[in-house]
Enzyme design. Structure first.
Site, PDB file in Angstrom:
ATOM      1  N   ASN A 171      -8.098  52.110  10.714  1.00  0.00           N
ATOM      2  CA  ASN A 171      -9.070  50.957  10.551  1.00  0.00           C
ATOM      3  C   ASN A 171      -9.111  49.831   9.172  1.00  0.00           C
ATOM      4  O   ASN A 171      -8.505  50.580   8.053  1.00  0.00           O
ATOM      5  CB  ASN A 171     -10.193  50.690  11.110  1.00  0.00           C
TER       6      ASN A 171
ATOM      7  N   ARG B  57       2.026  41.979  14.982  1.00  0.00           N
ATOM      8  CA  ARG B  57       1.283  43.231  13.544  1.00  0.00           C
ATOM      9  C   ARG B  57       0.840  44.330  13.743  1.00  0.00           C
ATOM     10  O   ARG B  57       1.237  45.027  15.217  1.00  0.00           O
ATOM     11  CB  ARG B  57      -0.039  42.488  13.266  1.00  0.00           C
TER      12      ARG B  57
ATOM     13  N   GLN C 282     -13.368  38.949   6.161  1.00  0.00           N
ATOM     14  CA  GLN C 282     -14.047  39.421   7.957  1.00  0.00           C
ATOM     15  C   GLN C 282     -15.551  39.696   8.292  1.00  0.00           C
ATOM     16  O   GLN C 282     -15.871  38.820   9.150  1.00  0.00           O
ATOM     17  CB  GLN C 282     -12.457  40.405   8.822  1.00  0.00           C
TER      18      GLN C 282
ATOM     19  N   ALA D  71      -8.586  44.668  16.567  1.00  0.00           N
ATOM     20  CA  ALA D  71      -7.515  45.146  18.031  1.00  0.00           C
ATOM     21  C   ALA D  71      -7.181  45.320  19.429  1.00  0.00           C
ATOM     22  O   ALA D  71      -6.600  44.464  19.751  1.00  0.00           O
ATOM     23  CB  ALA D  71      -7.731  46.939  17.967  1.00  0.00           C
TER      24      ALA D  71
ATOM     25  N   ASP E  36      -8.389  50.511  14.546  1.00  0.00           N
ATOM     26  CA  ASP E  36      -6.882  49.484  14.812  1.00  0.00           C
ATOM     27  C   ASP E  36      -6.022  50.779  15.550  1.00  0.00           C
ATOM     28  O   ASP E  36      -5.390  50.469  16.751  1.00  0.00           O
ATOM     29  CB  ASP E  36      -6.268  48.760  13.764  1.00  0.00           C
TER      30      ASP E  36
HETATM   31  C1  LIG Z   1     -12.393  46.382  17.122  1.00  0.00           C
HETATM   32  S1  LIG Z   1     -11.838  46.026  15.517  1.00  0.00           S
HETATM   33  C2  LIG Z   1     -11.160  46.785  15.102  1.00  0.00           C
HETATM   34  C3  LIG Z   1     -10.877  46.440  14.329  1.00  0.00           C
HETATM   35  O1  LIG Z   1      -9.462  46.367  14.457  1.00  0.00           O
HETATM   36  C4  LIG Z   1     -11.087  45.882  12.504  1.00  0.00           C
HETATM   37  O2  LIG Z   1     -12.353  46.721  12.343  1.00  0.00           O
HETATM   38  C5  LIG Z   1      -9.832  45.094  11.912  1.00  0.00           C
HETATM   39  O3  LIG Z   1     -10.453  46.421  10.983  1.00  0.00           O
HETATM   40  C6  LIG Z   1      -9.469  44.619  12.349  1.00  0.00           C
HETATM   41  O4  LIG Z   1      -8.241  43.851  11.302  1.00  0.00           O
HETATM   42  P1  LIG Z   1      -7.625  42.235  11.711  1.00  0.00           P
HETATM   43  O5  LIG Z   1      -6.835  42.103  10.661  1.00  0.00           O
HETATM   44  O6  LIG Z   1      -8.921  41.518  10.899  1.00  0.00           O
HETATM   45  O7  LIG Z   1      -7.330  42.366  12.730  1.00  0.00           O
END
Ligand SMILES: CSC[C@@H](O)[C@@H](O)C(=O)COP(=O)(O)O
Length: 380
Positions: A263, A98, A212, A66, A253
């Site tokens: 999230n 997104r 991730q 995010a 997010d």
């Molecule tokens: C501080 S990052 C918080 C979220 O963005 C993180 O936990 C997450 O869910 C990211 O998802 P992604 O799909 O990899 O963008």
């Protein structure tokens, strides 16, 4: 315009990985991203020469998480302005790349507003492009500062909730330097605990389907010499049952006005497990992730990703067969349910840690008060 991959030079990234940077070569300005889809196998940079290339990088998760999506979005607007493209078209495409991470549209709108304010004040296109770039740079700096302050507040909270020290922390997805202008959100708290000698173990959920946790969080934990262990997402339950988790630390997010937290998918089951096992479930996010315009969890749009991310696995240098270019692991034609995020209701969240302080218990009123304080800080 075409994108371009370039192998990065000598590694100078002991703790803070430059996830993105603005450059101005003679051919024109570019936004250079560390391509997160290639980690941890190789550190490769992706050069964005205009907004559509960046939109594709965002969709493919070359840049993700995010806070950094907000920063990238702001630079994307600056890029469109500097290269003479239609700034509003670029802003719309970037903000829509997104849907769940509110920081993306916040960052885009901030640079877009700076651009239009400069134009309205009588500045020319070049001056307005400079204003958009200045806004992106400011957001980048602010995020680094917010990250450091969240780490401080988060560590103090951990120490208060777990006075014995020796924290064993479970985290999900990736929330470190790869998602931030600084050292991240939830991961930054774990890193601060590690530096103080108070992190006994970081449990890293692999985070299906795009891994991730396995690819990125484990990479960041290893680079920081943290004691970490990787687990499949569905092994978390047995870890709680064995009494091996002292706290859960995750990012967000989008946080709705009532404190509901969107999230990475898999966060909500962790919150349920944490509640059953009396373990604190702590969300760490900058105030830019709090969205006062989204009243509750039901109003959060959850991004649905392509099914092939579930029905196939991908690995470099392996012959490809599936629709997404990966190896099928399910019968061809299998339908997949693949939400990128889930929503945890506020009653399952022990605390929300922001750069402005901690909200606990989590209520809409307490969140609104904290955000109002943050606006005062920004204005003064
Ligand atoms: C501080 S990052 C918080 C979220 O963005 C993180 O936990 C997450 O869910 C990211 O998802 P992604 O799909 O990899 O963008």
């Amino acid at each position: 315009m075409a994108d371009q991959h370039a192998q990065s030079g000598e590694d100078k990234r002991p703790t803070g990985i430059p996830v993105l940077r603005w450059e101005e070569p003679p051919e024109g300005p570019v936004l250079v991203l560390l391509d997160q889809t290639r980690l941890p196998a190789e550190e490769v940079e992706l050069v964005c020469t205009d907004a559509p290339v960046l939109v594709e990088a965002i969709r493919s998760l070359a840049v993700r998480g995010a806070p950094v999506l907000g920063i990238a979005g702001a630079y994307g607007v600056a890029l469109a302005a500097a290269r003479g493209f239609d700034v509003d078209d670029a802003a719309t495409a970037l903000a829509g790349a997104r849907p769940t991470a509110v920081n993306l549209s916040v960052g885009v709108r901030r640079a877009q507003a700076a651009y239009h304010t400069a134009l309205a004040a009588g500045g020319g296109a070049e001056e307005a492009a400079g204003a958009a770039l200045a806004a992106a740079r400011q957001l980048h700096r602010e995020d680094a500062e917010a990250s450091a302050r969240m780490a401080g507040h988060g560590l103090a909270l951990l120490d208060e909730l777990l006075p014995g020290g020796g924290h064993r922390v479970l985290t999900h997805c990736n929330t470190g330097a790869l998602v931030s202008g600084g050292e991240g959100t939830a991961f930054a708290v774990a890193l601060a605990a590690h530096r103080q000698g108070r992190l006994r173990r970081l449990w890293v959920d692999e985070t299906r389907p795009l891994l991730q946790g396995a690819r990125l969080t484990a990479y960041e934990a290893a680079r920081n010499d943290m004691a970490y262990t990787l687990l499949t997402d569905n092994a978390a339950g047995s870890l709680f049952a064995a009494g091996e988790v002292d706290a859960v630390l995750i990012g967000a997010d989008r946080i709705a006005a009532d404190g509901s937290v969107a999230n990475k998918v898999g966060s909500y089951p962790l919150a349920v497990l944490a509640r059953y096992h009396h373990v604190p479930f702590i969300v760490v996010a900058p105030v830019t992730t709090v969205d006062a315009d989204t009243p509750d969890g039901a109003a959060i749009e959850v991004e649905q990703r392509p099914g092939f991310e579930v029905t196939e696995v991908t690995a470099p240098q392996v012959p490809v067969a599936g629709a997404g270019g990966g190896i099928p692991v399910a019968p061809l034609g299998t339908q997949a349910y693949n939400p990128a995020f889930d929503v945890t209701p506020p009653e399952l969240v022990t605390a929300i840690v922001t750069e402005e302080g901690v909200v606990s218990p989590v209520t809409g009123e307490a969140l609104a008060e904290l955000c109002a304080r943050s606006r005062q800080v920004t204005i003064s």
